[in-house]
Design an enzyme around this catalytic site. Structure first.
Site, PDB file in Angstrom:
ATOM      1  N   ASP A  92       0.214   0.855   3.260  1.00 63.34           N
ATOM      2  CA  ASP A  92       0.621   1.844   2.097  1.00 63.34           C
ATOM      3  C   ASP A  92       0.400   1.018   0.766  1.00 63.34           C
ATOM      4  O   ASP A  92       0.668   1.759  -0.288  1.00 63.34           O
ATOM      5  CB  ASP A  92       1.842   2.241   2.286  1.00 63.34           C
ATOM      6  CG  ASP A  92       1.890   3.673   3.437  1.00 63.34           C
ATOM      7  OD1 ASP A  92       0.806   3.923   3.380  1.00 63.34           O
ATOM      8  OD2 ASP A  92       3.090   3.732   3.977  1.00 63.34           O
ATOM      9  N   ASP A 150      -1.926   8.637   8.204  1.00 67.79           N
ATOM     10  CA  ASP A 150      -1.723   8.615   6.718  1.00 67.79           C
ATOM     11  C   ASP A 150      -2.764   7.620   6.036  1.00 67.79           C
ATOM     12  O   ASP A 150      -2.740   7.558   4.669  1.00 67.79           O
ATOM     13  CB  ASP A 150      -0.267   8.042   6.550  1.00 67.79           C
ATOM     14  CG  ASP A 150       0.859   8.593   7.285  1.00 67.79           C
ATOM     15  OD1 ASP A 150       0.342   9.041   8.488  1.00 67.79           O
ATOM     16  OD2 ASP A 150       2.010   8.907   6.986  1.00 67.79           O
TER      17      ASP A 150
END
Ligand code: GLY
Length: 372
Positions: A92, A150
């Site tokens: 991320d 994601d």
């Protein structure tokens, strides 16, 4: 449409001027009693910590108001502390640093911001498994082969790094990952797996997990939204039609499911009707992806995607936006996960809900640049 879009942008600006001034020294995550909580203090490496500076950069891009720029730069000074947490940073770094420092560089030309963004790209590229042909998602002993959908939103950082440096390796990694996920996560019917475990030595498929959705084989709505937006971004950066086709396939599935609930997404499209659990953030993210699909298809296809994006955004604005300047968050009723056996929350404001809602409205005004 323009009247509603411009009116909503004005509401965003009116509220964010106040919340920007009130929250100069924190990185918001969710809220308590109407005020943002600070995740810089609780966890500087938390994956959402780039969304507040990104939101302020977006408002700066759309208004050129220096207060937003000062707010974004102040948030970035805090966010830069995350680089010291090497062991805790994971895939991320795209969410965290691309739309914060990367947006800063795009808008101001800051060399410091560009350097930080390139460091982040190298952290992400370092997670590539060349035998398995995927980017590892998380850290820890038991998930060396785990890939979550994601990550499709993290790889635009790699496309950007190749564009910046002229070195194609980042782009090669991003495309290998996107191609692997196309096979392992995107199901033939357009629904999407959240977590897939791959053999770290060969990249062979092992199994799926339900992750933040209801159960294995279900359809976690935000994961579907990450796929729509992530694949159209891969198309924008590479021009490869298979990525646009993937984004469209998931979009068709998403649109048909969300139409059944008044264009407000449930947390999982394949969960029991009761309790009624919704996730507004998934709607805002999907709307951003649908608008980009509309921008990249022919004239006679465009409206399918734009119309769905508008219906979602209008439903969110009508029912779930808080425009009161005494409170901090805007989009209410976001959800972290379906929440079976975890402590993740439902029906709360979450900073990325505000970010993607604002980004969708910014796009509908025809604004540039694209931050991703
Ligand atoms: N990327 C984690 C989430 O969407 O909750």
């Amino acid at each position: 449409m323009n009247e509603w879009v411009n009116g909503t942008w004005e509401k965003l600006d009116r509220k964010l001027r106040v919340t920007c001034a009130r929250n100069g020294d924190i990185l918001p995550y969710t809220s308590h009693n109407g005020r943002f909580t600070d995740s810089a203090k609780s966890d500087i490496a938390w994956w959402t910590n780039g969304f507040w500076p990104a939101l302020l950069w977006l408002m700066y891009a759309g208004t050129k108001d220096e207060e937003y720029r000062r707010g974004a730069e102040s948030a970035e000074r805090i966010l830069a502390g995350a680089f010291a947490e090497y062991d805790r940073l994971h895939h991320d770094v795209g969410f965290m640093f691309h739309i914060s420092f990367g947006a800063d560089y795009k808008l101001t030309g800051s060399r410091e911001a560009r350097t930080r963004c390139l460091y982040a790209a190298n952290l992400l590229a370092g997670r590539y498994n060349p035998n398995g042909e995927f980017l590892r998602s998380w850290n820890g002993g038991n998930n060396v082969g785990w890939v979550i959908i994601d990550c499709m939103m993290n790889i635009p950082l790699l496309y950007w790094a190749s564009e910046q440096t002229g070195d194609p390796r980042y782009k090669y990694i991003a495309m290998k990952h996107a191609d692997k996920v196309l096979k392992t996560h995107i199901r033939p019917d357009g629904s999407v797996n959240h977590i897939v475990e791959l053999d770290p030595d060969t990249g062979e498929f092992i199994r799926t997990y339900g992750g933040q959705g209801y159960e294995e084989g279900s359809s976690w709505t935000r994961g579907q939204a990450w796929a729509i937006y992530g694949y159209v971004l891969s198309y924008i950066h590479t021009g490869e039609a298979r990525y646009l086709d993937a984004a469209k396939r998931v979009a068709h599935y998403f649109i048909s499911c969300v139409a059944a609930t008044g264009y407000v997404p449930r947390i999982d499209f394949r969960a029991p009707d009761e309790p009624t659990l919704i996730d507004t953030t998934a709607g805002a993210i999907a709307a951003c992806g649908l608008i980009e699909i509309a921008n990249n298809v022919g004239e006679y296809e465009r409206n399918t995607y734009l119309d769905a994006a508008m219906k979602i955004l209008r439903a969110l604005e009508e029912k779930y936006c808080d425009w009161d300047t005494d409170t901090d968050p805007i989009l209410t009723m976001g959800s972290e996960a379906y929440n079976r056996g975890s402590d993740r929350g439902h029906h709360m404001s979450i900073i990325y809900g505000d970010y993607f809602f604002a980004e969708a409205i910014y796009k509908l005004r025809g604004e540039k640049p694209l931050f991703w």
